[in-house]
Design a protein around this motif. Structure first.
Motif, mmCIF file in Angstrom:
data_model
loop_
_atom_site.group_PDB
_atom_site.id
_atom_site.type_symbol
_atom_site.label_atom_id
_atom_site.label_comp_id
_atom_site.label_asym_id
_atom_site.label_seq_id
_atom_site.Cartn_x
_atom_site.Cartn_y
_atom_site.Cartn_z
ATOM 1 N N SER A 1 0.840 -1.202 0.000
ATOM 2 C CA SER A 1 0.000 0.000 0.000
ATOM 3 C C SER A 1 0.873 1.250 0.000
ATOM 4 C CB SER A 1 -0.940 0.000 1.211
ATOM 5 O OG SER A 1 -0.225 -0.262 2.400
ATOM 6 N N SER A 2 0.284 2.360 -0.412
ATOM 7 C CA SER A 2 1.023 3.615 -0.520
ATOM 8 C C SER A 2 1.548 4.060 0.833
ATOM 9 C CB SER A 2 0.117 4.706 -1.098
ATOM 10 O OG SER A 2 0.763 5.961 -1.081
ATOM 11 N N THR A 3 2.674 4.754 0.817
ATOM 12 C CA THR A 3 3.247 5.283 2.050
ATOM 13 C C THR A 3 2.641 6.636 2.418
ATOM 14 O OG1 THR A 3 5.056 6.293 0.797
ATOM 15 C CG2 THR A 3 5.439 4.090 1.711
ATOM 16 N N HIS A 4 1.707 7.150 1.599
ATOM 17 C CA HIS A 4 1.036 8.420 1.878
ATOM 18 C C HIS A 4 -0.475 8.256 1.695
ATOM 19 C CE1 HIS A 4 5.146 9.672 1.004
ATOM 20 N NE2 HIS A 4 4.889 10.793 1.663
ATOM 21 N N ALA A 5 -1.250 8.938 2.518
ATOM 22 C CA ALA A 5 -2.700 8.879 2.380
ATOM 23 C C ALA A 5 -3.323 10.124 2.998
ATOM 24 C CB ALA A 5 -3.258 7.640 3.055
ATOM 25 N N SER A 6 -4.513 10.493 2.505
ATOM 26 C CA SER A 6 -5.280 11.576 3.108
ATOM 27 C C SER A 6 -6.375 11.037 4.017
ATOM 28 C CB SER A 6 -5.900 12.453 2.013
ATOM 29 O OG SER A 6 -6.733 11.680 1.169
ATOM 30 N N ASN A 7 -6.610 9.721 3.948
ATOM 31 C CA ASN A 7 -7.595 9.064 4.804
ATOM 32 C C ASN A 7 -6.980 8.831 6.186
ATOM 33 O OD1 ASN A 7 -9.391 7.370 6.077
ATOM 34 N ND2 ASN A 7 -9.567 5.927 4.374
ATOM 35 N N PRO A 8 -7.603 9.297 7.258
ATOM 36 C CA PRO A 8 -7.011 9.137 8.590
ATOM 37 C C PRO A 8 -6.998 7.701 9.099
ATOM 38 C CG PRO A 8 -9.187 10.100 8.774
ATOM 39 C CD PRO A 8 -8.861 10.074 7.319
ATOM 40 N N THR A 9 -7.786 6.811 8.489
ATOM 41 C CA THR A 9 -7.776 5.388 8.855
ATOM 42 C C THR A 9 -7.726 4.558 7.567
ATOM 43 O OG1 THR A 9 -10.203 5.485 9.005
ATOM 44 C CG2 THR A 9 -8.949 5.616 11.068
ATOM 45 N N PRO A 10 -6.574 4.500 6.929
ATOM 46 C CA PRO A 10 -6.475 3.833 5.629
ATOM 47 C C PRO A 10 -6.401 2.310 5.757
ATOM 48 C CG PRO A 10 -4.341 4.603 6.325
ATOM 49 C CD PRO A 10 -5.304 5.080 7.370
ATOM 50 N N ALA A 11 -6.419 1.648 4.623
ATOM 51 C CA ALA A 11 -6.207 0.203 4.553
ATOM 52 C C ALA A 11 -4.724 -0.051 4.291
ATOM 53 C CB ALA A 11 -7.061 -0.417 3.456
ATOM 54 N N ILE A 12 -4.158 -0.990 5.034
ATOM 55 C CA ILE A 12 -2.768 -1.397 4.851
ATOM 56 C C ILE A 12 -2.782 -2.784 4.229
ATOM 57 C CG2 ILE A 12 -0.522 -1.655 5.938
ATOM 58 C CD1 ILE A 12 -1.744 1.095 6.305
ATOM 59 N N ARG A 13 -2.025 -2.984 3.149
ATOM 60 C CA ARG A 13 -2.051 -4.282 2.466
ATOM 61 C C ARG A 13 -0.654 -4.670 2.000
ATOM 62 N NH1 ARG A 13 -4.890 -0.702 -0.569
ATOM 63 N NH2 ARG A 13 -6.826 -1.641 0.165
#
Length: 236
Positions: free
Chosen positions: A85-97
């Motif tokens: 998964s990306s090392t950056h996100a704007s979602n405060p609770t993202p999905a990690i894969r």
């Protein structure tokens, strides 16, 4: 490496039990008066072992082999998992894969919380928005970096070395910290006007028809004066 294993069963009272691994005798044990027996196989080498047993009575008669029990000895650590998964996100609770060997268990630690899941088709995923942690309470830095640690455990219970990654979350809009514009005045056709914007973080700048532009903003036809401008733009 090798590992000891215990086997047990039931036979004729006081019979001698001969235990075999892949057709080779690996030891014997005497059944008790109720016919119950338990045998420690000692050190079995890594790999798959077909375990069978036969009872031998006091007269030396050996009975037919038991049905087979298959045991796989595995003491090797699994290959470390990957985080895709990306090392950056704007979602405060993202999905990690990520990926790992099929059937392996995954332990993810992030923001003071620990999550577990099992890989399917060599892939694993944990959605922090919907999955409850196995332990701890999730507390993420929603405008900065967070540390991730992921460990894989195979079906035999062997654990990999942990894989770590820094994961950055941005929930605040990016911003321009400083803008430099031409002086007020009258300009002739083909005069070059220079506008300089200093941004507070990395953003994407696109160029169309040789006109640089910040996404989500337009300067065509706008009138600029000496002032402070705030331009919203998506991050890279």
């Amino acid at each position: 490496m090798s590992l000891s294993r215990y086997f047990s069963g039931n036979a004729e009272a006081n019979a001698k039990i001969i235990v075999y691994s892949n057709g080779l005798e690996i030891g014997s044990v005497d059944a008790n008066g109720a016919g119950n027996w338990s045998f420690e196989a000692g050190q079995l080498q890594e790999g798959t072992h077909e375990i069978t047993a036969a009872a031998r009575d006091a007269a030396g008669n050996e009975f037919a082999l038991s049905s087979s029990t298959f045991v796989t000895i595995d003491t090797s650590a699994p290959t470390a998992p990957t985080i895709t998964s990306s090392t950056h996100a704007s979602n405060p609770t993202p999905a990690i894969r990520g990926t790992v060997e099929d059937g392996a268990g995954i332990k993810l630690t992030i923001g003071g919380a620990t999550y577990t899941t099992t890989a399917a088709d060599r892939e694993w995923s944990i959605d922090l928005a919907t999955v409850a942690p196995e332990s701890g309470t999730l507390s993420l830095n929603v405008n900065g970096s967070n540390s991730i640690s992921v460990t894989a455990t195979d079906v035999a219970g062997n654990s990999s070395t942990p894989v770590t990654q820094t994961f950055t979350i941005y929930t605040a809009n990016p911003f321009v910290t400083e803008v430099s514009v031409p002086a007020d005045g009258t300009y002739k056709v083909n005069d070059v006007l220079q506008f300089t914007a200093t941004v507070g973080e990395n953003i994407t700048v696109t160029t169309a028809l040789v006109r640089p532009a910040l996404p989500s903003s337009s300067i065509r036809g706008a009138r600029f004066t000496r002032s402070t401008y705030r331009v919203l733009a998506p991050r890279t």
